[in-house]
Design a protein around this motif. Structure first.
Motif, PDB file in Angstrom:
ATOM      1  N   LEU A 131      11.808 -11.927   6.486  1.00 44.95           N
ATOM      2  CA  LEU A 131      11.519 -10.527   6.168  1.00 44.95           C
ATOM      3  C   LEU A 131      11.420 -10.323   4.660  1.00 44.95           C
ATOM      4  N   GLY A 132      11.760 -11.364   3.897  1.00 45.00           N
ATOM      5  CA  GLY A 132      11.691 -11.263   2.437  1.00 45.00           C
ATOM      6  C   GLY A 132      12.719 -10.301   1.867  1.00 45.00           C
ATOM      7  N   MET A 133      13.882 -10.196   2.498  1.00 42.71           N
ATOM      8  CA  MET A 133      14.907  -9.278   1.991  1.00 42.71           C
ATOM      9  C   MET A 133      15.428  -9.777   0.648  1.00 42.71           C
ATOM     10  N   PRO A 134      15.767  -8.836  -0.251  1.00 48.26           N
ATOM     11  CA  PRO A 134      16.258  -9.251  -1.569  1.00 48.26           C
ATOM     12  C   PRO A 134      17.486 -10.147  -1.438  1.00 48.26           C
ATOM     13  N   SER A 179       0.630 -15.240  -5.499  1.00 53.34           N
ATOM     14  CA  SER A 179       0.990 -13.823  -5.575  1.00 53.34           C
ATOM     15  C   SER A 179      -0.194 -12.901  -5.330  1.00 53.34           C
ATOM     16  N   PHE A 185      -0.648  -8.592  -3.616  1.00 52.82           N
ATOM     17  CA  PHE A 185      -0.013  -7.503  -2.879  1.00 52.82           C
ATOM     18  C   PHE A 185      -0.781  -7.247  -1.587  1.00 52.82           C
ATOM     19  N   TYR A 186      -0.096  -7.298  -0.490  1.00 53.11           N
ATOM     20  CA  TYR A 186      -0.720  -6.956   0.790  1.00 53.11           C
ATOM     21  C   TYR A 186       0.384  -6.634   1.792  1.00 53.11           C
ATOM     22  N   PRO A 187       0.158  -5.658   2.660  1.00 48.87           N
ATOM     23  CA  PRO A 187       1.263  -5.220   3.543  1.00 48.87           C
ATOM     24  C   PRO A 187       1.745  -6.274   4.540  1.00 48.87           C
ATOM     25  N   MET A 238       2.528  -9.247   3.687  1.00 49.48           N
ATOM     26  CA  MET A 238       3.283 -10.224   2.905  1.00 49.48           C
ATOM     27  C   MET A 238       4.715  -9.729   2.715  1.00 49.48           C
ATOM     28  N   ALA A 239       5.675 -10.472   3.246  1.00 45.70           N
ATOM     29  CA  ALA A 239       7.066 -10.032   3.169  1.00 45.70           C
ATOM     30  C   ALA A 239       7.545  -9.947   1.723  1.00 45.70           C
ATOM     31  N   LYS A 240       7.065 -10.824   0.858  1.00 47.88           N
ATOM     32  CA  LYS A 240       7.560 -10.878  -0.518  1.00 47.88           C
ATOM     33  C   LYS A 240       6.478 -10.523  -1.531  1.00 47.88           C
ATOM     34  N   ASN A 241       5.297 -10.204  -1.034  1.00 46.36           N
ATOM     35  CA  ASN A 241       4.113 -10.036  -1.879  1.00 46.36           C
ATOM     36  C   ASN A 241       3.785 -11.305  -2.656  1.00 46.36           C
ATOM     37  N   TYR A 242       4.323 -12.406  -2.208  1.00 43.30           N
ATOM     38  CA  TYR A 242       3.774 -13.702  -2.579  1.00 43.30           C
ATOM     39  C   TYR A 242       3.957 -14.606  -1.359  1.00 43.30           C
TER      40      TYR A 242
END
Lengths: 474, 469
Positions: free
Chosen positions: B46-49, B84, B86-88, B90-94
């Motif tokens: 999910l690309g959570m911080p 890298s 930006f696209y919806p 992409m969990a991390k935008n990379y």
């Protein structure tokens, strides 16, 4: 009181951990009103943990209050790295360091203030709506950064306490120096970064800050070591750091970094460092001068290229889609992402995203990003060569005494970045380094302010840092 | 353009094949199973911080197998980069991918036609999430994101612009899928294979157009055929651009005009350590590598002396090939080839089954074909047994014994059935005598029916002719 003695009293019931924790929280709240060291004080979670420890005080850190830099994830507690874009973000998991501290009975009391995402050396680059932490010795001055809140609270409280800071280019030792406490930044990979909100992944390290060197050693023993959830975390045995305190230092080979005393380094600081060095010689250490030209001359640009390149990719995920600050949904996804990021990221964050994005663009990445990676290798080689001869390298942690906020405002961007000149080297090389408070000096305005000495050791030789640090503090 | 093109059509493919590992590329989430949206997710995919990727070693093993099968030069280190944008989805935008140093380079794939297609590179990357448009691509007011797919392991295979027709592109894809299957790194039932194609034609001076998002080998041919026609008809207005294939409508649509290369700002992913690809690792994998279809075709022709066409059809399906090899050891390989390639495949297709659905032991096939080989049963009976065999396994020999389905070759017996048939169908006999040759087949059919297919067709044919001529 040393953490160890305190923990013994918790274990044998002389101190009631729940009552103590409540007092600690009240004290923190009081201090915070005046000094802004916390973004969040997690009273509820702290007392819950205290109750658990009361039932089972067997942990190595039983009852010890631990504050945590805001960029380290604590389950269920706002973890925002000091940025409005993450407002309200409550991680669903604990960072590995938090998990280990909790497991040993440590009590997380709150999230400390910092430069937004770690982007600064004075903790003045806080996020929109966040407050700047004030120096514990003079409220007109900076705490240093980016772990400013951790440095400030560590100095200000009288109860046993350790803070977990995080360093990318000097963010543990710098605020430790400005706040007059010990700060240990471990070898890269010694402590897991799992659960750390990234700044520059190849540079980021979590490390303890405390008033007693034994406390630093104790917490290191708990947080260091292999982690299955983090690929760069080293699978190396963890030493008994505590045993290194109070060992004789005779025969230790110390190199004083010549470039640490160039124009720009305060005379008071130079004087204090030289004084202390003489004491080390008296104690039997062999002291010699060494030049680290590559590290000091090229460290800063190299650090800013690599750090911002990595940061600009790390921060791309903050776009208001699944967590953190949201804005009204309008337009295309691009319009929306732009709105969220424009409104909620601070000025320095935007500057570094732009710098980093530029440095890795096709046509520029060879000249900036890739070149910086090559120089980084040279810097590592320079240190490795030095450690063939020396056990420890020393220099001032920061070249100046804690400045007041008005003076910081006058600095240009590059002057601002210069505060890291001595600390970026060991950070780029992934070497363990530590700030040791070595006394006080008066600045031009006649205010007594702390002076810090930075010790740098070879990879995984945190032992030597503890050993020399404890000798310096005697 | 680096290459000087001369052919009428120039095609290069970028293929994304999902690798059939149980778990995702950088976390422990399952790659299949629960299909409820976002049920197979964790902080990592999910690309959570704060989450960090940990490499799935199995996926590396799979990708290495592919590199070896395509004869690639293998990189001594496995390094991942961040791509890298930006696209919806992409969990991390990379996206964690490979850039400077792909796992494999400079490979090749030889088509059945004899042509060799160059493989530029093979690299590993993670799949983005799936975007769901609840009321269709153009009409939906909002988009939903399902992260179940986010982080699935993909192998990207990039070819040289060596393909010269949509048919050739299809053949390439088909052979590639066969290889993936053979290697056991791709599951046709759950893994997705997608292609982007670069295509240009002579008439436009090879103005390159990229077609995105083509799923499967049949679609490749369809999409490229459409695009060739479009470019021929719109020669003057063809520009360098990216187009999307809409398989429902069967057309390509312009997505974006591309004056410059896209900017992805690649950096090495600092969350992942460099993994050494040692000679030992490669040797281990080589030892474990199955013989590939093309090697099998050669072997079948040489050792079993069967036709190239039979060899190719059998080798294209790994399980069929495995069965053939066992059966051909016991019975005449040509007979085995004929029965497996034609009859077994026919019966499977009819029943909408696949080799992997069969609980069939090759020992029963061998038993069955031995009886055919020894003239104990007729083809007709053998076909019927085969149809039953794919339902559930049993011994064909026992079955024949039990129901008495042995071949009738006794001339006296057959003569009696023939006479009966003639007596019952005088009209057919008349017709035959009047020159209606088909009527002979009808009469023979009657005899086969009476004998439940057990009569030897050759003997029936001979006697029937004698009797009515």
């Amino acid at each position: 009181m040393k953490a160890e003695d305190f923990i013994t009293q918790i274990k044998n019931g002389k101190i009631d951990v729940v009552e103590h924790t409540k007092k600690v929280i009240e004290e923190c709240k009081k201090i915070n009103k005046e000094y802004n060291y916390f973004n969040v004080i997690c009273e509820k979670e702290a007392i819950e943990q205290a109750k658990k420890v009361k039932k089972d005080p067997s942990g190595k850190l039983a009852g010890l209050p631990v504050s945590v830099k805001d960029c380290i994830c604590v389950k269920g507690v706002d973890s925002t790295a000091g940025s409005r874009i993450l407002k309200g973000y409550k991680p669903t998991f604990d960072a590995t360091v938090i998990e280990r501290v909790k497991k040993e009975g440590g009590i997380i009391i709150g999230k400390t203030s910092q430069d937004e995402f770690g982007f600064g050396g004075f903790s003045v680059n806080v996020g929109i709506d966040y407050k700047i932490p004030l120096n514990p010795f003079d409220k007109k001055r900076a705490c240093g950064g980016s772990s400013g809140g951790s440095g400030g609270i560590t100095q200000k409280v009288d109860f046993p306490h350790v803070s977990l800071g995080e360093s990318t280019g000097g963010s543990i030792v710098n605020p430790a120096s400005f706040c007059g406490v010990i700060g240990l930044c471990p070898t890269y990979g010694r402590v897991s970064r799992h659960g750390l909100l990234d700044y520059g992944n190849s540079l980021d390290k979590i490390g303890p800050m405390a008033k007693n060197i034994e406390d630093v050693a104790l917490v290191m023993e708990v947080i260091a070591g292999k982690d299955e959830n983090e690929s760069t975390c080293l699978d190396e045995p963890v030493d008994d750091y505590s045993k290194q305190a109070n060992i004789d230092i005779s025969g230790m080979k110390i190199g004083i970094i010549k470039e640490g005393f160039r124009k720009g380094t305060d005379k008071e600081i130079e004087k204090k460092i030289k004084e202390k060095t003489k004491e080390l010689e008296k104690a039997g250490a062999e002291v010699d001068e060494i030049s680290l030209k590559t590290s000091i001359d090229y460290g800063l640009p190299t650090y800013y290229m690599i750090g911002t390149s990595e940061a600009s990719t790390n921060l791309a995920r903050y776009c208001g889609m699944r967590y953190g600050k949201h804005e009204k949904l309008e337009g295309s996804f691009n319009d929306y992402f732009k709105k969220v990021r424009s409104r909620n990221l601070g000025k320095e964050v935007k500057r570094r995203i732009m710098l980093g994005t530029f440095a890795r663009m096709a046509g520029y990445r060879d000249a900036y990003y890739l070149k910086a990676a090559k120089i980084r290798t040279k810097i590592i080689e320079e240190y490795k060569k030095a450690f063939k001869k020396y056990d420890i390298l020393i220099c001032p942690t920061v070249p100046i005494l804690p400045p007041n906020f008005d003076d910081i405002k006058k600095l240009s961007v590059v002057q601002n970045y210069m505060i890291d000149v001595l600390t970026v080297g060991p950070n780029l090389a992934g070497l363990p380094h530590m700030n040791v408070p070595i006394g006080f000096e008066k600045d031009g305005a006649g205010v007594e302010l702390p002076v810090g000495m930075m010790l740098i050791a070879d990879h995984l030789d945190e032992n030597s840092l503890i050993r020399l640090g404890s000798a310096l503090l005697k | 353009m680096t290459k000087k093109f001369t052919t009428d059509i120039v095609i290069g493919l970028e293929i994304h094949a999902e690798l059939a590992t149980d778990t995702k590329l950088f976390c422990g989430c399952k790659t299949y199973g629960d299909d409820n949206p976002n049920s197979r997710t964790c902080e990592v995919c999910l690309g959570m911080p704060g989450s960090k990727p940990v490499l799935n070693k199995k996926a590396v093993d799979y990708a290495l197998r592919l590199c070896l099968a395509l004869g690639c030069k293998i990189s001594p280190e496995l390094i991942f980069s961040r791509k890298s944008y930006f696209y919806p989805d992409m969990a991390k935008n990379y996206q964690i991918s490979q850039y400077e140093i792909p796992l494999g380079i400079k490979g090749k794939l030889k088509l059945h036609t004899g042509k060799t297609v160059g493989i530029t590179r093979v690299h590993m990357e993670e799949d983005p999430a799936a975007l769901i448009h609840p009321s269709g691509m153009t009409k939906s007011k909002y988009v939903l994101v399902d992260y179940n797919r986010s982080g699935d392991p993909l192998a990207e295979i990039v070819t040289e612009p060596d393909l010269e027709s949509p048919e050739e592109a299809r053949l390439f894809m088909k052979q590639l899928i066969t290889i993936l299957n053979y290697l056991g790194i791709f599951d046709v039932n759950r893994c997705i294979i997608k292609a982007d194609a670069n295509i240009s034609i002579k008439e436009t001076n090879y103005t390159r157009v990229e077609i995105k998002n083509i799923t499967g080998f049949k679609e490749i041919e369809r999409a490229l055929k459409y695009e060739v026609e479009r470019q021929k008809q719109e020669v003057k207005s063809v520009v360098q651009e990216t187009r999307a294939w809409d398989s429902d409508v069967g057309i390509t649509r312009s997505m974006r005009k591309k004056e410059v290369e896209e900017e992805y700002g690649y950096i090495i992913d600092p969350d992942l350590v460099k993994t050494e690809v040692t000679k030992g690792m490669i040797e281990e994998i080589k030892k474990d590598m199955p013989e590939l279809a093309q090697q099998k075709v050669k072997k079948y022709i040489k050792e079993f002396n069967i036709s190239e066409e039979d060899a190719r059809v059998i080798a294209a399906e790994r399980l069929l090939a495995e069965m053939f090899e066992k059966v051909a050891e016991e019975v005449d390989p040509n007979l085995a080839a004929k029965w497996l390639r034609r009859e077994l495949v026919r019966v499977l297709n009819y029943n909408k089954k696949e080799m992997k659905d069969l609980a069939l032991d090759e020992k029963y096939i061998i038993e069955l074909l031995k009886m055919v080989e020894d003239n104990e049963i007729t083809d007709n009976v053998a076909q019927k047994i085969l149809e039953k065999l794919i339902e559930k396994p049993f011994s064909p020999r026992d079955y024949v014994r039990k129901i008495g389905a042995k071949k009738i070759a006794d001339e006296k017996q057959i003569r009696r059935f023939c006479e009966e048939a003639i007596k019952e169908n005088p009209q057919a006999v008349e017709d035959y005598k009047a020159g209606e040759k088909k009527s002979l087949q009808f009469l023979i059919g009657q005899v086969m029916r009476k004998t439940k297919g057990q009569a030897d067709p050759a003997v029936v044919n001979k006697i029937m002719k004698e009797l009515i001529e």
